[in-house]
Write a protein that holds these residues in place. Sequence first.
Motif, PDB file in Angstrom:
ATOM      1  N   LYS A  29       0.862  -1.186   0.000  1.00  0.00           N
ATOM      2  CA  LYS A  29       0.000   0.000   0.000  1.00  0.00           C
ATOM      3  C   LYS A  29       0.893   1.228   0.000  1.00  0.00           C
ATOM      4  O   LYS A  29       1.827   1.329   0.795  1.00  0.00           O
ATOM      5  CB  LYS A  29      -0.907   0.006   1.225  1.00  0.00           C
ATOM      6  CG  LYS A  29      -1.859   1.189   1.254  1.00  0.00           C
ATOM      7  CD  LYS A  29      -2.788   1.138   2.424  1.00  0.00           C
ATOM      8  CE  LYS A  29      -3.717   2.342   2.358  1.00  0.00           C
ATOM      9  NZ  LYS A  29      -4.637   2.356   3.484  1.00  0.00           N
ATOM     10  N   GLY A  30       0.602   2.163  -0.903  1.00  0.00           N
ATOM     11  CA  GLY A  30       1.373   3.381  -1.016  1.00  0.00           C
ATOM     12  C   GLY A  30       1.247   4.247   0.224  1.00  0.00           C
ATOM     13  O   GLY A  30       0.256   4.198   0.948  1.00  0.00           O
ATOM     14  N   THR A  31       2.277   5.040   0.468  1.00  0.00           N
ATOM     15  CA  THR A  31       2.319   5.950   1.612  1.00  0.00           C
ATOM     16  C   THR A  31       2.362   7.388   1.092  1.00  0.00           C
ATOM     17  O   THR A  31       2.356   7.621  -0.125  1.00  0.00           O
ATOM     18  CB  THR A  31       3.570   5.671   2.453  1.00  0.00           C
ATOM     19  OG1 THR A  31       4.732   5.944   1.650  1.00  0.00           O
ATOM     20  CG2 THR A  31       3.609   4.229   2.941  1.00  0.00           C
ATOM     21  N   GLY A  32       2.460   8.323   2.005  1.00  0.00           N
ATOM     22  CA  GLY A  32       2.617   9.716   1.607  1.00  0.00           C
ATOM     23  C   GLY A  32       3.885   9.921   0.796  1.00  0.00           C
ATOM     24  O   GLY A  32       3.915  10.720  -0.139  1.00  0.00           O
ATOM     25  N   ALA A  33       4.920   9.190   1.148  1.00  0.00           N
ATOM     26  CA  ALA A  33       6.176   9.286   0.393  1.00  0.00           C
ATOM     27  C   ALA A  33       5.986   8.814  -1.044  1.00  0.00           C
ATOM     28  O   ALA A  33       6.616   9.344  -1.970  1.00  0.00           O
ATOM     29  CB  ALA A  33       7.264   8.467   1.085  1.00  0.00           C
ATOM     30  N   THR A  34       5.111   7.852  -1.256  1.00  0.00           N
ATOM     31  CA  THR A  34       4.813   7.388  -2.608  1.00  0.00           C
ATOM     32  C   THR A  34       4.228   8.527  -3.433  1.00  0.00           C
ATOM     33  O   THR A  34       4.604   8.741  -4.585  1.00  0.00           O
ATOM     34  CB  THR A  34       3.824   6.204  -2.574  1.00  0.00           C
ATOM     35  OG1 THR A  34       4.331   5.193  -1.704  1.00  0.00           O
ATOM     36  CG2 THR A  34       3.587   5.619  -3.951  1.00  0.00           C
ATOM     37  N   GLY A  35       3.316   9.268  -2.834  1.00  0.00           N
ATOM     38  CA  GLY A  35       2.729  10.426  -3.509  1.00  0.00           C
ATOM     39  C   GLY A  35       3.768  11.490  -3.823  1.00  0.00           C
ATOM     40  O   GLY A  35       3.746  12.094  -4.902  1.00  0.00           O
ATOM     41  N   LEU A  36       4.694  11.714  -2.892  1.00  0.00           N
ATOM     42  CA  LEU A  36       5.753  12.693  -3.133  1.00  0.00           C
ATOM     43  C   LEU A  36       6.663  12.258  -4.281  1.00  0.00           C
ATOM     44  O   LEU A  36       7.112  13.097  -5.077  1.00  0.00           O
ATOM     45  CB  LEU A  36       6.564  12.918  -1.862  1.00  0.00           C
ATOM     46  CG  LEU A  36       5.836  13.644  -0.734  1.00  0.00           C
ATOM     47  CD1 LEU A  36       6.715  13.710   0.513  1.00  0.00           C
ATOM     48  CD2 LEU A  36       5.407  15.030  -1.174  1.00  0.00           C
ATOM     49  N   VAL A  37       6.942  10.965  -4.362  1.00  0.00           N
ATOM     50  CA  VAL A  37       7.754  10.451  -5.474  1.00  0.00           C
ATOM     51  C   VAL A  37       7.045  10.728  -6.793  1.00  0.00           C
ATOM     52  O   VAL A  37       7.663  11.180  -7.769  1.00  0.00           O
ATOM     53  CB  VAL A  37       8.047   8.944  -5.304  1.00  0.00           C
ATOM     54  CG1 VAL A  37       8.597   8.340  -6.578  1.00  0.00           C
ATOM     55  CG2 VAL A  37       9.011   8.726  -4.152  1.00  0.00           C
ATOM     56  N   TRP A  38       5.746  10.467  -6.839  1.00  0.00           N
ATOM     57  CA  TRP A  38       4.988  10.729  -8.061  1.00  0.00           C
ATOM     58  C   TRP A  38       5.026  12.206  -8.420  1.00  0.00           C
ATOM     59  O   TRP A  38       5.220  12.572  -9.581  1.00  0.00           O
ATOM     60  CB  TRP A  38       3.536  10.256  -7.909  1.00  0.00           C
ATOM     61  CG  TRP A  38       3.371   8.879  -8.420  1.00  0.00           C
ATOM     62  CD1 TRP A  38       3.317   7.728  -7.690  1.00  0.00           C
ATOM     63  CD2 TRP A  38       3.276   8.473  -9.776  1.00  0.00           C
ATOM     64  NE1 TRP A  38       3.195   6.646  -8.517  1.00  0.00           N
ATOM     65  CE2 TRP A  38       3.167   7.075  -9.805  1.00  0.00           C
ATOM     66  CE3 TRP A  38       3.277   9.153 -10.981  1.00  0.00           C
ATOM     67  CZ2 TRP A  38       3.055   6.353 -10.979  1.00  0.00           C
ATOM     68  CZ3 TRP A  38       3.167   8.428 -12.155  1.00  0.00           C
ATOM     69  CH2 TRP A  38       3.047   7.049 -12.144  1.00  0.00           C
ATOM     70  N   LEU A  39       4.805  13.072  -7.440  1.00  0.00           N
ATOM     71  CA  LEU A  39       4.827  14.509  -7.715  1.00  0.00           C
ATOM     72  C   LEU A  39       6.202  14.947  -8.212  1.00  0.00           C
ATOM     73  O   LEU A  39       6.309  15.763  -9.134  1.00  0.00           O
ATOM     74  CB  LEU A  39       4.442  15.289  -6.463  1.00  0.00           C
ATOM     75  CG  LEU A  39       2.974  15.204  -6.053  1.00  0.00           C
ATOM     76  CD1 LEU A  39       2.740  15.948  -4.740  1.00  0.00           C
ATOM     77  CD2 LEU A  39       2.083  15.755  -7.149  1.00  0.00           C
ATOM     78  N   GLY A  40       7.256  14.413  -7.610  1.00  0.00           N
ATOM     79  CA  GLY A  40       8.606  14.730  -8.060  1.00  0.00           C
ATOM     80  C   GLY A  40       8.856  14.274  -9.493  1.00  0.00           C
ATOM     81  O   GLY A  40       9.466  14.999 -10.288  1.00  0.00           O
ATOM     82  N   GLY A  41       8.379  13.086  -9.824  1.00  0.00           N
ATOM     83  CA  GLY A  41       8.532  12.577 -11.188  1.00  0.00           C
ATOM     84  C   GLY A  41       7.783  13.428 -12.200  1.00  0.00           C
ATOM     85  O   GLY A  41       8.296  13.734 -13.284  1.00  0.00           O
ATOM     86  N   VAL A  42       6.570  13.846 -11.850  1.00  0.00           N
ATOM     87  CA  VAL A  42       5.785  14.704 -12.744  1.00  0.00           C
ATOM     88  C   VAL A  42       6.478  16.055 -12.913  1.00  0.00           C
ATOM     89  O   VAL A  42       6.584  16.584 -14.022  1.00  0.00           O
ATOM     90  CB  VAL A  42       4.344  14.875 -12.212  1.00  0.00           C
ATOM     91  CG1 VAL A  42       3.606  15.961 -12.957  1.00  0.00           C
ATOM     92  CG2 VAL A  42       3.588  13.552 -12.312  1.00  0.00           C
ATOM     93  N   ALA A  43       6.978  16.621 -11.811  1.00  0.00           N
ATOM     94  CA  ALA A  43       7.672  17.906 -11.884  1.00  0.00           C
ATOM     95  C   ALA A  43       8.938  17.797 -12.737  1.00  0.00           C
ATOM     96  O   ALA A  43       9.223  18.692 -13.550  1.00  0.00           O
ATOM     97  CB  ALA A  43       8.016  18.395 -10.476  1.00  0.00           C
ATOM     98  N   ALA A  44       9.690  16.725 -12.574  1.00  0.00           N
ATOM     99  CA  ALA A  44      10.911  16.545 -13.366  1.00  0.00           C
ATOM    100  C   ALA A  44      10.579  16.407 -14.847  1.00  0.00           C
ATOM    101  O   ALA A  44      11.258  16.996 -15.706  1.00  0.00           O
ATOM    102  CB  ALA A  44      11.683  15.315 -12.875  1.00  0.00           C
ATOM    103  N   ARG A  45       9.532  15.671 -15.158  1.00  0.00           N
ATOM    104  CA  ARG A  45       9.147  15.517 -16.569  1.00  0.00           C
ATOM    105  C   ARG A  45       8.637  16.833 -17.147  1.00  0.00           C
ATOM    106  O   ARG A  45       8.899  17.152 -18.307  1.00  0.00           O
ATOM    107  CB  ARG A  45       8.098  14.426 -16.707  1.00  0.00           C
ATOM    108  CG  ARG A  45       8.711  13.048 -16.599  1.00  0.00           C
ATOM    109  CD  ARG A  45       7.764  11.963 -17.076  1.00  0.00           C
ATOM    110  NE  ARG A  45       8.465  10.717 -17.130  1.00  0.00           N
ATOM    111  CZ  ARG A  45       8.416   9.791 -16.171  1.00  0.00           C
ATOM    112  NH1 ARG A  45       7.710  10.001 -15.084  1.00  0.00           N
ATOM    113  NH2 ARG A  45       9.086   8.671 -16.303  1.00  0.00           N
TER     114      ARG A  45
END
Length: 173
Positions: A94-110
């Motif tokens: 199950k994803g955590t808050g850190a999982t969401g931050l990783v996704w946001l970071g990936g979207v921002a980098a792209r």
Amino acid sequence: MSESVNALVIVAVVVWVVVRQFLAQRIDLDRRWWVLPVVLALLVVREPGLLDGRHPVAAATLLGADVVVGLVTGLGWAVTPRVWRAPDGSVWAKGTGATGLVWLGGVAARAGLYSAGAAAGVAQGSGALLLGLAVTLLARGGVLMWRARGLEPTYRDAGRVVISPAAARKDRV
């Protein structure tokens, strides 16, 4: 595939994958987790126009950077969910808050890569995004399977399930 179809595929896959990450989901250790990323990568590679012919070096650099962002995002996405073995022996994540931050970071980098390419005049299609997504899914699936297989197994003792002390502690990241 046309650019509009690629865009719809990207949005659909990302929404489907992100929503599922925050729900507890059973991990099937026998599943062929690599099939979807490989199919996505093959669809991208066989399409013409992956690289801008007017700026081949810049386009290849941006594509390479997008693949690296995909790899880092996939690795981060794989190590941030909580992974545990249930009493019946099944493995869950199950994803955590850190999982969401990783996704946001990936979207921002792209988004940053896309902006840099647009500023340099490099034509960018959705193929690079799909390839980055394929790499993300491949990295995530491989590391998550590795984590799941590393959990202490449960065993049965006189018909009842017994969990080893190490397996009783849920893997928290």
